[in-house]
Scaffold this active site. Structure first.
Site, PDB file in Angstrom:
ATOM      1  N   ASN A   9       0.708  -1.330   0.079  1.00  0.00           N
ATOM      2  CA  ASN A   9       0.003  -0.021  -0.148  1.00  0.00           C
ATOM      3  C   ASN A   9       0.910   1.153  -0.173  1.00  0.00           C
ATOM      4  OD1 ASN A   9      -1.826   2.044   0.290  1.00  0.00           O
ATOM      5  ND2 ASN A   9      -2.135   1.591   2.568  1.00  0.00           N
ATOM      6  N   TRP A  10       0.853   1.695  -1.099  1.00  0.00           N
ATOM      7  CA  TRP A  10       1.928   2.940  -1.313  1.00  0.00           C
ATOM      8  C   TRP A  10       1.219   4.145  -0.387  1.00  0.00           C
ATOM      9  CZ3 TRP A  10       4.657   3.358  -6.625  1.00  0.00           C
ATOM     10  CH2 TRP A  10       5.563   2.508  -6.727  1.00  0.00           C
ATOM     11  N   LYS A  11       0.219   4.384  -0.135  1.00  0.00           N
ATOM     12  CA  LYS A  11      -0.827   5.491   0.370  1.00  0.00           C
ATOM     13  C   LYS A  11      -0.368   6.575  -0.645  1.00  0.00           C
ATOM     14  CE  LYS A  11       0.296   3.616   4.807  1.00  0.00           C
ATOM     15  NZ  LYS A  11      -0.049   3.816   6.534  1.00  0.00           N
ATOM     16  N   HIS A  94      -9.498   1.418   4.882  1.00  0.00           N
ATOM     17  CA  HIS A  94      -8.192   1.162   5.631  1.00  0.00           C
ATOM     18  C   HIS A  94      -8.302   2.458   6.799  1.00  0.00           C
ATOM     19  CE1 HIS A  94      -4.213   2.777   6.186  1.00  0.00           C
ATOM     20  NE2 HIS A  94      -3.775   1.707   5.552  1.00  0.00           N
ATOM     21  N   GLU A  96      -6.812   4.865   7.704  1.00  0.00           N
ATOM     22  CA  GLU A  96      -6.647   6.210   7.507  1.00  0.00           C
ATOM     23  C   GLU A  96      -8.050   6.576   6.855  1.00  0.00           C
ATOM     24  OE1 GLU A  96      -2.768   5.879   5.746  1.00  0.00           O
ATOM     25  OE2 GLU A  96      -2.034   5.430   7.194  1.00  0.00           O
ATOM     26  N   GLU A 166      -5.630  -4.779  10.610  1.00  0.00           N
ATOM     27  CA  GLU A 166      -4.590  -3.753  10.664  1.00  0.00           C
ATOM     28  C   GLU A 166      -4.824  -3.027  12.118  1.00  0.00           C
ATOM     29  OE1 GLU A 166      -2.314  -2.500   7.028  1.00  0.00           O
ATOM     30  OE2 GLU A 166      -4.412  -1.353   7.049  1.00  0.00           O
ATOM     31  N   GLY A 172       2.388   2.186  10.435  1.00  0.00           N
ATOM     32  CA  GLY A 172       3.437   3.390  10.414  1.00  0.00           C
ATOM     33  C   GLY A 172       3.985   3.774  11.608  1.00  0.00           C
ATOM     34  N   SER A 211       3.407  -2.189  10.139  1.00  0.00           N
ATOM     35  CA  SER A 211       4.813  -2.159  10.259  1.00  0.00           C
ATOM     36  C   SER A 211       5.258  -3.687   9.936  1.00  0.00           C
ATOM     37  CB  SER A 211       5.273  -1.751  11.723  1.00  0.00           C
ATOM     38  OG  SER A 211       4.691  -0.457  12.056  1.00  0.00           O
ATOM     39  N   GLY A 232       2.754  -1.310   4.345  1.00  0.00           N
ATOM     40  CA  GLY A 232       2.754   0.296   3.918  1.00  0.00           C
ATOM     41  C   GLY A 232       4.297   0.460   3.629  1.00  0.00           C
ATOM     42  N   GLY A 233       5.066   1.123   4.559  1.00  0.00           N
ATOM     43  CA  GLY A 233       6.249   1.684   4.643  1.00  0.00           C
ATOM     44  C   GLY A 233       7.148   0.944   3.564  1.00  0.00           C
TER      45      GLY A 233
HETATM   46  C1  PEP Z   1      -0.881   0.095   5.929  1.00  0.00           C
HETATM   47  O1  PEP Z   1      -0.692   1.360   5.314  1.00  0.00           O
HETATM   48  O2  PEP Z   1      -1.686  -0.613   5.769  1.00  0.00           O
HETATM   49  C2  PEP Z   1       0.419  -0.449   6.706  1.00  0.00           C
HETATM   50  C3  PEP Z   1      -0.077  -1.458   7.082  1.00  0.00           C
HETATM   51  O3  PEP Z   1       1.387   0.486   6.688  1.00  0.00           O
HETATM   52  P1  PEP Z   1       2.778   0.156   7.482  1.00  0.00           P
HETATM   53  O4  PEP Z   1       3.329  -0.991   6.996  1.00  0.00           O
HETATM   54  O5  PEP Z   1       3.814   1.457   7.198  1.00  0.00           O
HETATM   55  O6  PEP Z   1       2.561   0.168   8.895  1.00  0.00           O
END
Ligand code: PEP
Length: 249
Positions: A9-11, A94, A96, A166, A172, A211, A232-233
């Site tokens: 997930n590049w956001k 999500h 966010e 999640e 993040g 994470s 994500g990251g």
């Molecule tokens: C996400 O955005 O769905 C996510 C899990 O981010 P991260 O891996 O950066 O925690």
């Protein structure tokens, strides 16, 4: 047997050159045959990602969609548009989107239905905040978010869902749920699905997100009810993302 899925997930990150870098990198490696991989990129990069990854096994996805099919909804993007640009999956709900853009369970359900209507695979995200976990409400929150969607779908629609657990406090933050914490919630999600239908529960893929990194992916993915990751990251660095994909095989 549930095929693991690793979805990046590049956001609101990335660039056209990063899309091309991923295209080149994935064209040059062989992924484990028993793993599916997807990259959820920002809307403007969908077409380029579909092209750059077209010769690879990586599927392209989007990060949200409108709950409307078309019309005077300035700034919105429909499921049909996503499909036309090459998306096969779409994240829905999500944390966010829920926290920053006011998407409640009804809005999430409407988007899941819009995705299904267009033949997209919705990846429904559920998860508790730290406050909710500390108040002992983790299961009540995530099962409530799950049921708000599953109860409203019919028996032909339910198997088309993918669910991502999640924990909000792990997204993040660099603070990953332990494999035991993640497995406990995944098991609760699967048990709740089994109340609807045993076969649905046995077949549905439940991803963990929060994470996930190259150095913790293997132990999370080894849990019996964790069927992949939403990353994500670490999905913004091709080597890290590839390492996670390899560890799922
Ligand atoms: C996400 O955005 O769905 C996510 C899990 O981010 P991260 O891996 O950066 O925690």
């Amino acid at each position: 047997m549930r095929m693991p899925l690793i979805a990046g997930n590049w956001k609101m990150n990335g660039s056209l050159s990063l899309v091309e870098e991923f295209g080149r990198a994935f064209a040059g490696v062989s992924l484990p045959v028993n793993v599916e991989v997807a990259l959820m990129v920002p809307f403007p990069y969908l077409g380029a990602a579909a092209q750059a990854l077209g010769e690879t096994a990586v599927m392209v996805g989007a990060q949200t969609l409108s709950d409307r099919p078309a019309g005077a909804f300035t700034g919105e993007v429909s499921g049909a548009m996503l499909r036309e640009c090459g998306a096969r999956l779409v994240l829905v709900g999500h944390s966010e989107r829920r926290a920053l853009f006011g998407e409640d369970d009804a809005a999430v359900l409407a988007r899941v239905q819009a995705a299904l209507h267009e033949g997209l695979t919705p990846v429904l995200c559920v998860g508790e905040t730290l406050e909710e976990r500390e108040a002992g409400r983790t299961e009540a929150v995530v099962l409530g978010q799950l049921e708000a969607v599953v109860e409203a779908l019919d028996a032909t629609q339910r198997p088309r869902l993918i669910v991502a657990y999640e924990p909000v406090w792990a997204i993040g933050t660099g603070r990953t749920a332990t494999p035991e914490q993640a497995q406990a919630v995944h098991a609760a999600l699967r048990a709740r699905l089994a109340r609807h239908d045993e076969a649905l529960a046995a077949g549905m893929r439940l991803l963990y997100g929060g994470s996930m990194k190259a150095d913790n992916a293997a132990e999370l993915l080894a849990q019996p009810d964790i069927d992949g990751g939403l990353v994500g990251g670490a999905s913004l660095k091709v080597d890290d993302f590839l390492a996670i994909c390899q560890s799922a095989g």
